[in-house]
Motif scaffolding. Sequence first.
Motif: not given
Length: 105
Positions: A79-105
């Motif tokens: 349903a979300v994909i269908r609504k977004m197609k009406e607005k001209g958006l499509s799902p990404s074909v590139i999978p998301p990447k995780k961002i890891k943040v290292k804490s400074r000590k």
Amino acid sequence: MKKNIYNILKGTFLVSDDSFKNWRFIIFISVLAIIMIASSHSADKKVYEIVRLKNEVKEMRSAFVDGRSKLMRLKMESAVIRKMKEKGLSPSVIPPKKIKVKSRK
């Protein structure tokens, strides 16, 4: 026996010399009858109110279930994909990447 029944039917027990205790008893019984009738009406009114509230709860529960099912359908990925197609958006074909943040000590 016949004379007592005849006296009751004529109502002489209400106008005789010792009728005060008879009147007291009749008034007492009348007050008890009025209290019993009022109590019965009150109980009936409460029963009708309970039935009305139960019906209202059923209607609200039905509306809640209906709203929840509509929400579940809207949240589905298709349903979300269908609504977004009406607005001209499509799902990404590139999978998301995780961002890891290292804490400074």
